[in-house]
Scaffold this motif. Structure first.
Motif, mmCIF file in Angstrom:
data_model
loop_
_atom_site.group_PDB
_atom_site.id
_atom_site.type_symbol
_atom_site.label_atom_id
_atom_site.label_comp_id
_atom_site.label_asym_id
_atom_site.label_seq_id
_atom_site.Cartn_x
_atom_site.Cartn_y
_atom_site.Cartn_z
ATOM 1 N N GLU A 172 0.837 -1.211 0.000
ATOM 2 C CA GLU A 172 0.000 0.000 0.000
ATOM 3 C C GLU A 172 0.865 1.252 0.000
ATOM 4 O O GLU A 172 0.577 2.222 -0.718
ATOM 5 C CB GLU A 172 -0.906 0.002 1.235
ATOM 6 N N TYR A 173 1.943 1.212 0.793
ATOM 7 C CA TYR A 173 2.822 2.389 0.898
ATOM 8 C C TYR A 173 3.502 2.676 -0.441
ATOM 9 O O TYR A 173 3.584 3.831 -0.876
ATOM 10 C CB TYR A 173 3.875 2.149 1.979
ATOM 11 N N SER A 174 3.960 1.639 -1.136
ATOM 12 C CA SER A 174 4.633 1.819 -2.416
ATOM 13 C C SER A 174 3.690 2.408 -3.453
ATOM 14 O O SER A 174 4.066 3.297 -4.229
ATOM 15 C CB SER A 174 5.192 0.485 -2.915
ATOM 16 N N GLU A 175 2.431 1.914 -3.466
ATOM 17 C CA GLU A 175 1.447 2.451 -4.402
ATOM 18 C C GLU A 175 1.154 3.915 -4.093
ATOM 19 O O GLU A 175 1.049 4.739 -5.004
ATOM 20 C CB GLU A 175 0.161 1.626 -4.335
ATOM 21 N N ARG A 176 1.002 4.188 -2.807
ATOM 22 C CA ARG A 176 0.710 5.566 -2.409
ATOM 23 C C ARG A 176 1.879 6.491 -2.728
ATOM 24 O O ARG A 176 1.697 7.626 -3.178
ATOM 25 C CB ARG A 176 0.419 5.594 -0.897
ATOM 26 N N GLU A 177 3.109 5.998 -2.529
ATOM 27 C CA GLU A 177 4.295 6.805 -2.811
ATOM 28 C C GLU A 177 4.388 7.122 -4.300
ATOM 29 O O GLU A 177 4.707 8.254 -4.680
ATOM 30 C CB GLU A 177 5.548 6.060 -2.339
ATOM 31 N N ARG A 178 4.124 6.138 -5.149
ATOM 32 C CA ARG A 178 4.139 6.381 -6.593
ATOM 33 C C ARG A 178 3.074 7.392 -6.989
ATOM 34 O O ARG A 178 3.287 8.245 -7.861
ATOM 35 C CB ARG A 178 3.917 5.067 -7.349
ATOM 36 N N GLU A 179 1.913 7.296 -6.341
ATOM 37 C CA GLU A 179 0.824 8.228 -6.640
ATOM 38 C C GLU A 179 1.216 9.660 -6.292
ATOM 39 O O GLU A 179 0.980 10.586 -7.070
ATOM 40 C CB GLU A 179 -0.415 7.813 -5.845
ATOM 41 N N VAL A 180 1.818 9.822 -5.111
ATOM 42 C CA VAL A 180 2.214 11.161 -4.662
ATOM 43 C C VAL A 180 3.313 11.724 -5.549
ATOM 44 O O VAL A 180 3.267 12.892 -5.961
ATOM 45 C CB VAL A 180 2.675 11.118 -3.188
ATOM 46 N N LYS A 181 4.317 10.895 -5.881
ATOM 47 C CA LYS A 181 5.408 11.369 -6.720
ATOM 48 C C LYS A 181 4.947 11.666 -8.134
ATOM 49 O O LYS A 181 5.515 12.520 -8.818
ATOM 50 C CB LYS A 181 6.535 10.337 -6.731
ATOM 51 N N GLY A 182 3.904 10.961 -8.601
ATOM 52 C CA GLY A 182 3.353 11.270 -9.907
ATOM 53 C C GLY A 182 2.645 12.612 -9.914
ATOM 54 O O GLY A 182 2.667 13.335 -10.912
ATOM 55 N N ARG A 183 2.004 12.942 -8.794
ATOM 56 C CA ARG A 183 1.296 14.221 -8.690
ATOM 57 C C ARG A 183 2.252 15.368 -8.423
ATOM 58 O O ARG A 183 2.069 16.476 -8.942
ATOM 59 C CB ARG A 183 0.256 14.122 -7.581
ATOM 60 N N TYR A 184 3.259 15.102 -7.621
ATOM 61 C CA TYR A 184 4.239 16.140 -7.260
ATOM 62 C C TYR A 184 5.634 15.616 -7.592
ATOM 63 O O TYR A 184 6.278 14.990 -6.752
ATOM 64 C CB TYR A 184 4.154 16.474 -5.768
ATOM 65 N N PRO A 185 6.099 15.832 -8.804
ATOM 66 C CA PRO A 185 7.412 15.298 -9.221
ATOM 67 C C PRO A 185 8.576 16.092 -8.634
ATOM 68 O O PRO A 185 9.500 16.472 -9.346
ATOM 69 C CB PRO A 185 7.348 15.417 -10.746
ATOM 70 N N PHE A 186 8.517 16.356 -7.362
ATOM 71 C CA PHE A 186 9.598 17.047 -6.655
ATOM 72 C C PHE A 186 9.451 16.730 -5.177
ATOM 73 O O PHE A 186 8.372 16.360 -4.711
ATOM 74 C CB PHE A 186 9.532 18.565 -6.878
ATOM 75 N N ASN A 187 10.535 16.835 -4.462
ATOM 76 C CA ASN A 187 10.515 16.619 -3.014
ATOM 77 C C ASN A 187 10.389 17.971 -2.321
ATOM 78 O O ASN A 187 11.305 18.792 -2.394
ATOM 79 C CB ASN A 187 11.801 15.921 -2.566
#
Length: 341
Positions: A113-128
């Motif tokens: 679940e965490y990996s899917e959520r992390e990919r989703e967030v990074k796709g929406r915000y391609p920056f840290n």
């Protein structure tokens, strides 16, 4: 007369001169290349003019373009920063909760679940969002090797480049050694006005005093910077200015012991930095470079600062469950391109 003592130290007319090999850090920076370029520039202009011009050339050709490029990249995502901070805080809380020992049995399913959520967030915000402030330090970091190379180059130019000793003007005739009044050394002739020799310090402390004044002025403009005040409202600006002023005055006798060539570089660097800051805040320049108005950046800085405080309190107090639910309810937030995700 020139000779070397038993330890191999360079002594000219009874004065010991440092060489790059005397400094360990000098081996990490292109000191010899810098000295060669300074000597090459002496075919066009006097040494002291070259040293005076270097900070302006570096800022115009390297620092300013890098700063503008970094600012444009930051301003392109600044409107996403508050939401990005929330999303990353959710990920942090989620991982912190499920990595506790009590939840070790469910860690495998959580990781998916965490990996899917992390990919989703990074796709929406391609920056840290947490790295954005650190990226602002890149232009400053680029100056470090230049400053260090010039520091050691100006301290060790003579006697490898004999012309350096006569490259000054006015009262600071020797740019290669410390203040002749402090050390009882006679300053050399052959330059212009009082600083014809770049190998010694300033006998009148003019350059050290100018250096101190420019540092104080720089501290004044820094503490009056509205963006800094809004980003860090609790900073004691008056106390900071007092500390900078006291430190600047303390540098006068210290800088008097250093070669005039180094003093010239420091003065020029501080003044050029102040000019760079003023230019970057100029509305016409910002518009010409495609930067957003300073007022917009300051307003967003206040929003981001407020959001950071809220998230810091939530994360540090462990109040994550209610917050996580609130974040989950915002998963239909606007994406980077304005679409629903």
């Amino acid at each position: 007369s020139s000779l070397a003592d038993a330890d191999g130290n360079i002594i000219v007319d009874g004065i010991q001169y440092f060489q790059p090999s005397d400094f360990f850090l000098a081996r990490l920076f292109p000191v010899h290349t810098t000295q060669f370029l300074l000597d090459w520039s002496n075919d066009l202009v006097p040494y002291w003019v070259a040293v005076l011009a270097i900070p302006w050339i570096v800022k115009a050709c390297i620092i300013m373009p890098t700063t503008v490029y970094q600012a444009r990249r930051y301003e392109s995502v600044i409107h996403l920063m508050p939401n990005a901070l929330e999303e990353y805080a959710y990920l942090h809380n989620l991982k912190k909760q499920h990595t506790k020992w009590d939840n070790v049995k469910t860690y495998g399913s959580f990781q998916k679940e965490y990996s899917e959520r992390e990919r989703e967030v990074k796709g929406r915000y391609p920056f840290n969002p947490y790295a954005q402030d650190l990226k602002k330090l890149i232009p400053m970091a680029l100056q470090i090797p230049i400053h260090m190379a010039l520091f050691y180059a100006t301290r060790t130019m003579y006697p490898t480049y004999p012309g350096w000793k006569e490259g000054g003007t006015a009262w600071f005739t020797d740019l290669s050694i410390g203040d002749p009044i402090i050390f009882g050394q006679q300053w050399k002739e052959g330059g212009t006005a009082w600083f014809t020799d770049l190998s010694i310090g300033d006998p009148y402390y003019f350059w050290p005093a100018i250096s101190a004044l420019t540092l104080i002025y720089n501290g004044l403009t820094l503490t009056q910077n509205k963006a800094l005040q809004q980003a860090y409202p609790n900073l004691p600006m008056k106390a900071m200015l007092g500390g900078v002023s006291a430190a600047a005055l303390f540098t006068i006798p210290v800088m008097g012991m250093l070669p005039v060539g180094l003093n010239i570089y420091i003065v020029s660097n501080v003044i050029s930095f102040s000019m760079q800051s003023a230019i970057l805040q100029n509305a016409k320049f910002r518009s010409l470079c495609g930067l957003k108005p300073e007022s917009y950046v300051q307003e967003m800085a206040k929003v981001i600062s407020k959001k950071n405080k809220e998230l810091s309190r939530i994360v540090n107090t462990g109040a994550h469950q209610k917050f996580d639910q609130e974040i989950k309810g915002k998963r239909g937030a606007q994406g980077k391109l304005g679409r629903r995700v």
